[in-house]
Write an enzyme that holds these catalytic residues in place. Structure first.
Site, PDB file in Angstrom:
ATOM      1  N   ARG A 174       4.459   2.594  -5.137  1.00  0.00           N
ATOM      2  CA  ARG A 174       3.765   1.857  -4.157  1.00  0.00           C
ATOM      3  C   ARG A 174       4.142   0.492  -3.942  1.00  0.00           C
ATOM      4  NH1 ARG A 174      -2.673   3.331  -6.236  1.00  0.00           N
ATOM      5  NH2 ARG A 174      -2.424   5.458  -5.791  1.00  0.00           N
ATOM      6  N   GLU A 199       0.326  12.162 -10.580  1.00  0.00           N
ATOM      7  CA  GLU A 199       0.251  10.958  -9.631  1.00  0.00           C
ATOM      8  C   GLU A 199       1.340  10.014  -9.944  1.00  0.00           C
ATOM      9  OE1 GLU A 199      -3.323   8.838  -9.744  1.00  0.00           O
ATOM     10  OE2 GLU A 199      -4.355  10.334  -8.181  1.00  0.00           O
ATOM     11  N   HIS A 206      -2.350  -0.809  -1.650  1.00  0.00           N
ATOM     12  CA  HIS A 206      -2.087   0.613  -1.512  1.00  0.00           C
ATOM     13  C   HIS A 206      -1.492   0.369  -0.180  1.00  0.00           C
ATOM     14  CE1 HIS A 206      -2.407   4.751  -0.576  1.00  0.00           C
ATOM     15  NE2 HIS A 206      -2.910   4.981  -1.845  1.00  0.00           N
ATOM     16  N   ARG A 219      -1.232  -1.537 -12.465  1.00  0.00           N
ATOM     17  CA  ARG A 219      -2.097  -0.515 -12.946  1.00  0.00           C
ATOM     18  C   ARG A 219      -1.530   0.672 -12.730  1.00  0.00           C
ATOM     19  NH1 ARG A 219      -7.045   2.709 -10.124  1.00  0.00           N
ATOM     20  NH2 ARG A 219      -5.378   2.181  -8.419  1.00  0.00           N
TER      21      ARG A 219
END
Ligand SMILES: Cc1cc2nc3c(=O)[nH]c(=O)nc-3n(C[C@H](O)[C@H](O)[C@H](O)COP(=O)(O)OP(=O)(O)OC[C@H]3O[C@@H](n4cnc5c(N)ncnc54)[C@H](O)[C@@H]3O)c2cc1C
Length: 529
Positions: free
Chosen positions: A284, A113, A238, A380
């Site tokens: 992101r 990821e 997101h 994060r």
């Protein structure tokens, strides 16, 4: 009548259930949860849990990736501890019955990821969270020392200070007032140790990937009870959630962009090339900011995610669940671009806990998304949150039993909940109106891109609304809607205050008036009641 347990756990996600299973060796445990036991953020986790389990990976590289993502605010000792516990946590979950996906060789099938320099995300298909939740719940339900109480909504923590007792002692937590939402009664639960595992607060924002339970209740209760909180301005968004009135929180995985998905404006024009040379594959926060900027500039509600140039057979094979779910909402991913918006996804800050998972309030422990541990810093790293939840649940279960010895019952009877004179709740329309108002201005003023002016406007509005809510809270019969509104308002105010304090841009906090990081602010935003 009080109900007493050695340990009361508020929340039945990965953190609460993991704690309960460990602590049950030392005493009686009640897991209280406000809806059905499986309804949690955990249940919706898609990607998986990050841990170094492959010989081609190493702990140092997981530490480095976490620190880099955290934008200078991670606590390195915490990062090393959590990452180091990864392999142990994976084994613990397997022992509780979690089956992670494996390749033909029998080795774990590891996903990669954003932000990870190696393949290290263990997953169970694309339903990792559900598989974990079901396995833990089955073990909890089978345990003779654990009682799980569904539809039990924690209203407020009981503290010695609020009860006006033990004046010369430090303030301590003695349990909680809890609304049984089926029988509509507030009951008193007392405990040696109380554990907050109530998860995140995505519902503070208009658009969120979180389910309805994520209303920041634990954070608000801890704050009202006198515990410290930190870094609440760092909210992870997101970039791509489905924009559809009925799809409250359906996430369109990053993997779609990984497979060539293109973002377009309503007009069909592409825009990511104006923001980052990596275009749709930028990190992101950059993609989320670009979408947000375009929407605000044009006053539009959504952008489009276009997969129509990819062979339909491949899309259906690679993303069977997403394709099927979208069809339910009337979209054929293979034939048409799908409307998307960024959405609040994860709270990096929370109730401050130390390395023993203790909050600043005696006999109150916390684990999971409700906490601030120091792991995430300003941003994060993907799939580090499930890992953190289990590591801190284990720490809490290791140290909480030590507290039982000095958790003597208070010298006075704890008064039952005082329902006041109210015989009715306020009109539902009032609650809905206030809730909508908060979620809208949090989205527009305290969202992905902030300015001082927007933050100050939000502050004025939340002060006004909090006064209004306070007034009718004490004159109404409590309902879960009213309690959630009160908690959302509290969390919204704490996010606004934290964002106003940080006069720089760092990690997930982006303020156009202070567009760069400043050395002076390379520290946590600690708020004390
Ligand atoms: C769509 C989605 C995908 C994600 N994917 C990943 C991923 O791939 N990897 C990863 O690491 N993280 C992922 N995350 C984040 C991760 O799922 C959460 O951080 C984690 O599950 C939080 O676990 P928790 O136990 O702290 O809280 P939760 O799982 O949210 O559980 C909270 C519990 O508390 C209960 N509760 C709340 N308030 C009260 C109250 N007042 N009284 C009683 N009970 C209460 C709730 O009902 C619930 O049972 C994802 C999150 C979402 C939303």
């Amino acid at each position: 009548m009080n109900r007493h347990y050695d340990f009361i756990v508020l929340g039945s996600g990965i953190a609460g259930l993991s704690f309960a299973l460990q602590a049950a060796r030392h005493g009686s445990v009640a897991v209280l949860t406000k809806k059905n036991s499986a309804e949690s953020n955990t249940n919706y986790a898609q990607g998986g849990i990050a841990s170094v389990v492959s010989p081609s990976d190493n702990l140092e590289s997981h530490v480095k990736d976490t620190l880099e993502t955290g934008a200078g605010l991670c606590h390195e000792d915490v990062v090393r501890r959590v990452v180091g516990e990864g392999p142990h946590v994976v084994q613990e979950l397997i022992d509780f019955g979690v089956e992670f996906s494996r390749g033909e060789s029998g080795d774990f099938d590891l996903g990669r990821e954003g932000g990870h320099s190696a393949r290290r995300v263990l997953h169970a298909g694309d339903f990792t969270g559900r598989v974990i939740e079901q396995a833990l719940l089955a073990s909890v339900k089978a345990h003779p020392n654990i009682q799980i109480l569904e539809h039990h909504f924690a209203v407020d923590l009981l503290t010695s200070r609020k009860l006006g007792i033990e004046e010369n002692q430090p303030n301590r937590c003695l349990g909680a007032y809890v609304l049984d939402t089926v029988n509509r009664r507030v009951e008193t639960f007392t405990s040696g140790v109380t554990v907050l595992a109530t998860g995140g607060a995505g519902k503070v924002y208009l658009y969120t990937s979180n389910p309805d339970i994520a209303t920041g209740d634990g954070l608000a209760m801890a704050w009202r009870a006198g515990a410290k909180v930190a870094n609440l301005e760092f909210v992870q968004f997101h970039p791509t959630c489905l924009y559809h009135p009925k799809a409250k929180s359906f996430l369109l995985s990053e993997a779609l962009r990984g497979e060539g998905g293109i973002l377009r404006l309503k007009s069909g024009e592409t825009f990511m090339e104006r923001y980052d040379p990596r275009k749709e594959l930028a990190p992101r926060d950059i993609v989320a900011r670009a979408i947000d900027y375009e929407l605000k500039k044009r006053g539009e509600d959504y952008v489009l995610l276009d997969m129509t140039h990819i062979p339909p057979e491949y899309l259906r094979e690679r993303f069977p669940n997403i394709c099927a779910k979208l069809l339910e909402f009337g979209y054929d991913l293979c034939r048409e671009p799908v409307p998307v918006v960024p959405a609040a996804h994860y709270m990096c800050g929370g109730v401050v806990v130390n390395e023993r998972a203790e909050t600043s309030l005696k006999n109150l422990f916390a684990c999971g998304e409700v906490t601030f541990t120091g792991l995430h810093g300003g941003n994060r790293l993907a799939s580090n949150s499930l890992l953190e939840a289990v590591v801190y649940a284990d720490m809490a279960a290791k140290h909480a039993p030590e507290r039982l010895a000095d958790a003597a019952a208070p010298s006075v009877d704890i008064p039952a909940w005082n329902p006041g004179d109210a015989s009715d709740s306020d009109e539902a329309v009032v609650i809905k109106q206030n809730w909508d108002e908060i979620r809208h201005f949090m989205w527009n003023y305290v969202g992905i891109v902030r300015t001082n002016k927007r933050l100050l406007r939000a502050k004025k509005r939340i002060e006004l609304l909090k006064e209004e809510i306070k007034e009718y809270y004490w004159n109404s019969v409590v309902t879960s809607d009213l309690l959630e509104l009160r908690n959302i308002a509290c969390v919204a105010e704490l996010i606004i205050l934290s964002a106003l304090w940080r006069k720089e841009s760092r990690g997930l906090h982006y303020n156009l008036d202070f567009p760069s990081p400043a050395e002076l602010y390379r520290r946590d935003t600690i708020l004390e009641p």
